[in-house]
Design an enzyme around this catalytic site. Sequence first.
Site, mmCIF file in Angstrom:
data_model
loop_
_atom_site.group_PDB
_atom_site.id
_atom_site.type_symbol
_atom_site.label_atom_id
_atom_site.label_comp_id
_atom_site.label_asym_id
_atom_site.label_seq_id
_atom_site.Cartn_x
_atom_site.Cartn_y
_atom_site.Cartn_z
ATOM 1 N N HIS A 177 14.361 13.059 12.659
ATOM 2 C CA HIS A 177 13.149 13.144 13.490
ATOM 3 C C HIS A 177 12.265 11.918 13.266
ATOM 4 O O HIS A 177 11.289 11.719 13.962
ATOM 5 C CB HIS A 177 12.366 14.443 13.255
ATOM 6 C CG HIS A 177 11.773 14.582 11.881
ATOM 7 N ND1 HIS A 177 12.019 15.658 11.078
ATOM 8 C CD2 HIS A 177 10.915 13.802 11.180
ATOM 9 C CE1 HIS A 177 11.350 15.529 9.938
ATOM 10 N NE2 HIS A 177 10.677 14.407 9.978
ATOM 11 N N HIS A 178 12.625 11.085 12.293
ATOM 12 C CA HIS A 178 11.926 9.822 12.117
ATOM 13 C C HIS A 178 12.535 8.761 13.017
ATOM 14 O O HIS A 178 12.091 7.625 13.029
ATOM 15 C CB HIS A 178 12.030 9.359 10.661
ATOM 16 C CG HIS A 178 11.419 10.305 9.685
ATOM 17 N ND1 HIS A 178 10.086 10.265 9.325
ATOM 18 C CD2 HIS A 178 11.951 11.340 8.987
ATOM 19 C CE1 HIS A 178 9.834 11.236 8.446
ATOM 20 N NE2 HIS A 178 10.952 11.903 8.232
ATOM 21 N N ASP A 232 7.573 21.807 -26.102
ATOM 22 C CA ASP A 232 7.530 20.468 -25.500
ATOM 23 C C ASP A 232 8.575 20.441 -24.392
ATOM 24 O O ASP A 232 9.141 21.477 -24.040
ATOM 25 C CB ASP A 232 7.789 19.377 -26.548
ATOM 26 C CG ASP A 232 7.156 18.033 -26.155
ATOM 27 O OD1 ASP A 232 7.489 17.501 -25.068
ATOM 28 O OD2 ASP A 232 6.323 17.523 -26.909
ATOM 29 N N GLU A 269 11.914 13.301 0.392
ATOM 30 C CA GLU A 269 10.877 12.640 -0.399
ATOM 31 C C GLU A 269 9.484 13.162 -0.052
ATOM 32 O O GLU A 269 8.662 13.399 -0.939
ATOM 33 C CB GLU A 269 10.936 11.119 -0.175
ATOM 34 C CG GLU A 269 9.730 10.321 -0.646
ATOM 35 C CD GLU A 269 9.569 10.287 -2.157
ATOM 36 O OE1 GLU A 269 10.498 10.709 -2.882
ATOM 37 O OE2 GLU A 269 8.498 9.851 -2.625
ATOM 38 N N LYS A 298 3.301 30.051 3.841
ATOM 39 C CA LYS A 298 2.525 29.680 2.649
ATOM 40 C C LYS A 298 1.029 29.641 2.955
ATOM 41 O O LYS A 298 0.213 30.157 2.184
ATOM 42 C CB LYS A 298 3.002 28.330 2.113
ATOM 43 C CG LYS A 298 4.419 28.414 1.548
ATOM 44 C CD LYS A 298 4.859 27.089 0.948
ATOM 45 C CE LYS A 298 4.456 26.961 -0.503
ATOM 46 N NZ LYS A 298 5.279 27.769 -1.390
ATOM 47 N N ARG A 330 1.435 1.092 15.241
ATOM 48 C CA ARG A 330 1.261 0.940 13.792
ATOM 49 C C ARG A 330 1.523 -0.478 13.362
ATOM 50 O O ARG A 330 2.225 -1.229 14.052
ATOM 51 C CB ARG A 330 2.335 1.753 13.064
ATOM 52 C CG ARG A 330 2.213 3.196 13.008
ATOM 53 C CD ARG A 330 3.449 3.759 12.343
ATOM 54 N NE ARG A 330 3.443 3.567 10.909
ATOM 55 C CZ ARG A 330 4.256 4.198 10.086
ATOM 56 N NH1 ARG A 330 5.137 5.045 10.563
ATOM 57 N NH2 ARG A 330 4.212 3.979 8.804
ATOM 58 N N SER A 383 13.200 6.309 -13.312
ATOM 59 C CA SER A 383 12.140 7.077 -13.945
ATOM 60 C C SER A 383 12.044 8.469 -13.347
ATOM 61 O O SER A 383 11.981 9.471 -14.067
ATOM 62 C CB SER A 383 10.806 6.342 -13.781
ATOM 63 O OG SER A 383 9.728 7.181 -14.109
ATOM 64 N N SER A 384 12.049 8.550 -12.020
ATOM 65 C CA SER A 384 11.961 9.861 -11.354
ATOM 66 C C SER A 384 13.142 10.737 -11.702
ATOM 67 O O SER A 384 12.995 11.940 -11.915
ATOM 68 C CB SER A 384 11.943 9.690 -9.843
ATOM 69 O OG SER A 384 10.705 9.246 -9.407
ATOM 70 N N HIS A 391 0.849 -1.195 0.000
ATOM 71 C CA HIS A 391 0.000 0.000 0.000
ATOM 72 C C HIS A 391 0.882 1.242 0.000
ATOM 73 O O HIS A 391 0.710 2.151 -0.820
ATOM 74 C CB HIS A 391 -0.926 -0.012 1.217
ATOM 75 C CG HIS A 391 -1.615 1.291 1.489
ATOM 76 N ND1 HIS A 391 -2.649 1.772 0.712
ATOM 77 C CD2 HIS A 391 -1.426 2.233 2.448
ATOM 78 C CE1 HIS A 391 -3.050 2.948 1.190
ATOM 79 N NE2 HIS A 391 -2.330 3.251 2.242
ATOM 80 N N THR A 441 6.319 26.988 6.101
ATOM 81 C CA THR A 441 5.054 26.337 5.771
ATOM 82 C C THR A 441 3.896 27.227 6.202
ATOM 83 O O THR A 441 2.915 27.403 5.469
ATOM 84 C CB THR A 441 4.962 24.962 6.450
ATOM 85 O OG1 THR A 441 6.170 24.249 6.200
ATOM 86 C CG2 THR A 441 3.793 24.164 5.895
ATOM 87 N N HIS A 482 13.083 12.003 4.073
ATOM 88 C CA HIS A 482 12.441 13.242 4.433
ATOM 89 C C HIS A 482 12.283 14.189 3.245
ATOM 90 O O HIS A 482 11.176 14.667 2.994
ATOM 91 C CB HIS A 482 13.036 13.933 5.660
ATOM 92 C CG HIS A 482 12.053 14.940 6.100
ATOM 93 N ND1 HIS A 482 10.934 14.583 6.849
ATOM 94 C CD2 HIS A 482 11.881 16.214 5.734
ATOM 95 C CE1 HIS A 482 10.161 15.653 6.955
ATOM 96 N NE2 HIS A 482 10.708 16.643 6.283
ATOM 97 N N SER A 526 -1.499 27.039 -5.456
ATOM 98 C CA SER A 526 -1.123 28.428 -5.714
ATOM 99 C C SER A 526 -1.622 28.915 -7.066
ATOM 100 O O SER A 526 -1.629 30.119 -7.317
ATOM 101 C CB SER A 526 0.394 28.591 -5.660
ATOM 102 O OG SER A 526 0.876 28.210 -4.400
ATOM 103 N N TRP A 585 6.943 0.087 3.979
ATOM 104 C CA TRP A 585 7.517 0.815 2.835
ATOM 105 C C TRP A 585 8.872 1.410 3.216
ATOM 106 O O TRP A 585 9.661 1.731 2.346
ATOM 107 C CB TRP A 585 6.552 1.905 2.340
ATOM 108 C CG TRP A 585 6.730 3.247 2.951
ATOM 109 C CD1 TRP A 585 6.194 3.688 4.133
ATOM 110 C CD2 TRP A 585 7.511 4.336 2.432
ATOM 111 N NE1 TRP A 585 6.598 4.986 4.364
ATOM 112 C CE2 TRP A 585 7.400 5.403 3.348
ATOM 113 C CE3 TRP A 585 8.292 4.510 1.284
ATOM 114 C CZ2 TRP A 585 8.045 6.631 3.163
ATOM 115 C CZ3 TRP A 585 8.935 5.740 1.089
ATOM 116 C CH2 TRP A 585 8.809 6.775 2.029
ATOM 117 N N TYR A 625 8.711 16.057 0.989
ATOM 118 C CA TYR A 625 8.564 17.401 0.406
ATOM 119 C C TYR A 625 8.457 17.327 -1.107
ATOM 120 O O TYR A 625 7.768 18.127 -1.728
ATOM 121 C CB TYR A 625 9.679 18.324 0.898
ATOM 122 C CG TYR A 625 9.476 18.594 2.349
ATOM 123 C CD1 TYR A 625 10.238 17.962 3.317
ATOM 124 C CD2 TYR A 625 8.412 19.402 2.765
ATOM 125 C CE1 TYR A 625 9.971 18.137 4.649
ATOM 126 C CE2 TYR A 625 8.140 19.581 4.100
ATOM 127 C CZ TYR A 625 8.923 18.950 5.038
ATOM 128 O OH TYR A 625 8.654 19.121 6.376
#
Lengths: 185, 374, 526
Positions: free
Chosen positions: C296-297, C99, C249, C325, C444, C163-164, C70, C322, C247, C262, C135, C251
């Site tokens: 922090h993880h 293009d 990732e 924004k 979890r 790909s990314s 998932h 943040t 981390h 925006s 994951w 963002y």
Amino acid sequence: MRLSADPTTDTVLKLVTVVVAMFAFVFVVMVPLYDVLCDALGINGKTSAQAYVAAPAAVDTERSVTVQFIATNNDSMPWEFRPQVTSMAVHPGAANDTVFFAANPTMQHMIAQAIPSVSPARAAEYFHKTECFCFNQQPLEGQSDTLMPLQFIVDQDLPRDIKTITLSYTLFDVTDRVSERIASR
Amino acid sequence: MSVVKRISSALMPLAVFPSVAFGDNQVNMSPGVTSIGAEIYDLHMLIMIICVVIGIGVFGVMFYSIIYHRKSRGVVPSQFHESTKVEVAWTVVPFLILIGMAVPATSTLLEVYDNDDAELDILITGYQWKWKYEYLDENGENVSFFSNLATPQEEIYNTDQKGENYLLEVDEPLVIPVNTKVRFLVTANDVIHSWWVPEIAVKRDAIPGFINETWTKVPEEGIYRGQCTELCGAYHGFMPVVVHAVSREEFDAWMGSKRADKIAQVAASAVDLSLDELMTRGESVYNSQCLACHGAQGEGGVGKAIAGSAIALGDVGTHLDVGIKGVAGTAMQAYGSQLNDADMAAVITYQRNAFGNNTGDVIQPSDVVNHKQG
Amino acid sequence: MGDHHHGPAKGITRWFFTTNHKDIGTMYLWFSFAMFILGGTFAMIIRAELFQPGMQLVEPGFFNQMTTLHGLVMVFGAIMPSFVGLANWLIPMMIGAPDMALPRMNNWSFWILPPGFLMLASTLFMEGGAPAFGWTFYAPLSTTYAAPSVTFFIFAIHVLGASSIMGSINIIATVMNMRAPGMTYMKMPLFVWTWLITAFLLVAVMPVLAGAVTMMLMDIHFGTSFFSAAGGGDPVLFQHIFWFFGHPEVYIIILPAFGVVSQIIPAFSRKPLFGYASMVYATASIAFLSFIVWAHHMYTVGMPVAGELFFMYATMLIAVPTGVKVFNWITTMWRGALSFETPMLFCIGFLVLFTIGGFTGLMLSIAPADFQYHDTYFVVAHFHYVMVAGAVFSMTAAVYYWLPKWTGKMYNETMGKVHFWISFIGFNITFFPQHFVGLAGMPRRIPDYALQFADFNMMSSIGAFIYGASQILFLYNVLATIIAGKKVTDEKVWDGAEGLEWTVPTPAPYHTFEVPPKLDPAHAHG
């Protein structure tokens, strides 16, 4: 610095360089940096893998620090493994020694690797091992036992608020790892 | 009273989430019974209340706009689109609020890390999927035991009514004396686990090959329940933590009985048991250690079937090897270090005679001792 | 200049060989929606098992495969490719380019995704099952103790990462080199800015993920000990390397969503975005800060206290840009002339719910408090608020907003509003109670739970089924629009919309801006 006359190609080549550099960064910078920081700052609880060469120094007889010993087997490691004494009171600066008992109850020759870990982690850089069975792999024939030596000095500069140091050894079975390496030669 | 507590008390009327609400369902963190738990709770409430207040303000402005600045009301849109003054203001003010939060957070964190001057040291080892507790004794007479989930499979698979402490009960809890600083040394046998008891506010990861330390001082007698909090494989959700905090006297008595047990176990390795005794004992060991993977009828599941299996019907030595050493590369662990000789003898005897196996084999504790010695 | 005006190729091979950014954008969007449904199916299985205490539907090992897949499918298959699809469709048009800079690499960037995910999904049928280590795949659960399928998992991650990386290189090259004359960086639409910054983040950290899984591969197959204490390594090293990627990732996931919001809020406020320059600086600050907060993880891993404090302070700091924004978006609305078509509803939903997720993020950043939150459902609630009510709502808003420009057909507005309300209500019923059970002590990644968590889990599962069902409504609306929607021919579909994409015909022609546009000097920025 232009890598190409065509601006798009120039951008792409620079970005590809970043990609390759970041991949290399993981292996060449992150791993060694992690080890260096842990070693230098002693923050991982990891002690050095090499013998400490002691300079002559005064023993701090005023201060007593308790050193506790823990022996653990990893996963299904079947050896008997225990410290001869579970704790000792030491003076910073003094040389101390003790032994750990290990026995291989199986019928096969086996090889073990002891991995040390110190708590509190910040005490690790003040815990010097002048001789340790953890520096080498420990082979043992089946049905035999041994006494493995540990010699250490607790540094006089150990922060005064640390009164107990716990040294834990985890014993791993590395028989297969070693034989693979030998077989591949 | 700490600064944090003062601010929280003042703002308490604004508290949206009391400790218990919506009937029996807890909606908020519990302050628990320890001083560090209370500090953490206060910090949690402080940050949450600040966020709620800011949220009400910010969303209030937005909802005002949604109601009054609608095209359908015929308003003409303003075109203003920048203001350095305002940008600076709403950068600096949040920054100052954050500093306000960081101060109590720092002092509480330093408390969490203060592991010194403990009176009792306990080594906690995470296994797949149980905990081992070892009380470190300066004379080397450590008391150690495994703590397994005690909830029966019938409750988990819905054939029996679930008990009150469903999934949070164990066969051997961790017993500690109250008002005593206890130092926990946490490690793991295989993969990373994490030991957590919410009510005493202790959580620490258990890393194989490394030792972590943390501490607690429980002022109130009681039973405190927690769980493993790091994914560690299939039965991660089935290795609870249960701590009994008892009076000093009770603790000393319990330690005494545990030491006596240890001596008795060694002696028991030399005593022969009847088949009936072995079967009864073996069934109890099987249910606690083997059933989850091998099935209530030995039919298998995650683990291989035992009913009619070549190992259970074949050579006793091979069967003992599997039980004692496990099977590398599979989930079958080495139970040699987890079961005493009498329990091992009993469960092997049980497996060889239950589920229709009927080999008639009787394995004595001394057989197990001899087998281990080769 | 020859006659360049041909439409798309005919037949199915058009899609295999296309180098057109609109075609490739369309493929990314459909692929990501299919992955959203696949990942959503795994979620339905999870919530079905968690509907009541006890094991009813699946075995614990399979449950862990579901939670792992998932996460992987949603992050790498649904969210990331969907925003890449948006980037493909919109960036060239928004900057007045014909293009992307590298159209053929663009084709490859997309086409390696389906085989990559096929490989990942096929692990379900392998001996030992699919990856079941979360994951976040911490070692040694993902190395020494993993099922054989882990090798295919590693290979799939490499493919997805490639790909990314290719997509990001393309985006950077396009934005840096192909803007229409007069479009300086500070005149670009914010969506382009957020994607430019995101692309730099991707180029920097996807290789780190590749490094991490390569080290896993080496530990598993080539006898190294990066993450094994036995050989002198450390499982915690894995966590540092993973989160150094992980981390930034998150963002990467949210910045393009910020860009979408925006664009849309000013359109339906009929007012320019407030504080354009601040928004650019805030985005850049968030991106920069994202590199120095990873641990922090890992607050409970046994880090020295100085490290914990540093990461706590740095993480708390991210609240500042943040917050800037969020304040800017709301000030954009202030004294505008608001209307509430579906795209705007999803953006307002984003504003409220993402902000709530931001607040729980701030709570989580407080290290001592995190000792009680870490690895509980409080964290699960937090990241679903920011990723679903944040990124997914933003993506949904984007589809409703730009679909008329892409297809020349208008979607059914009533059905869109219904989709919004069911999604909003369903989402909150699913995830709000998860804060409660997390605070009450539920960990979890468990397939079964103690009785005191039962009521809220049942509620959460019901919400999940509602939210899931509403996506079928969305699919129906999109398909009905494409097939038989009311024709739209205004270039400016929405009266408040600004930007170069709203100056081309509707539907957008196969090739746009083959000649760079002349920019209106009076027009400051998009």
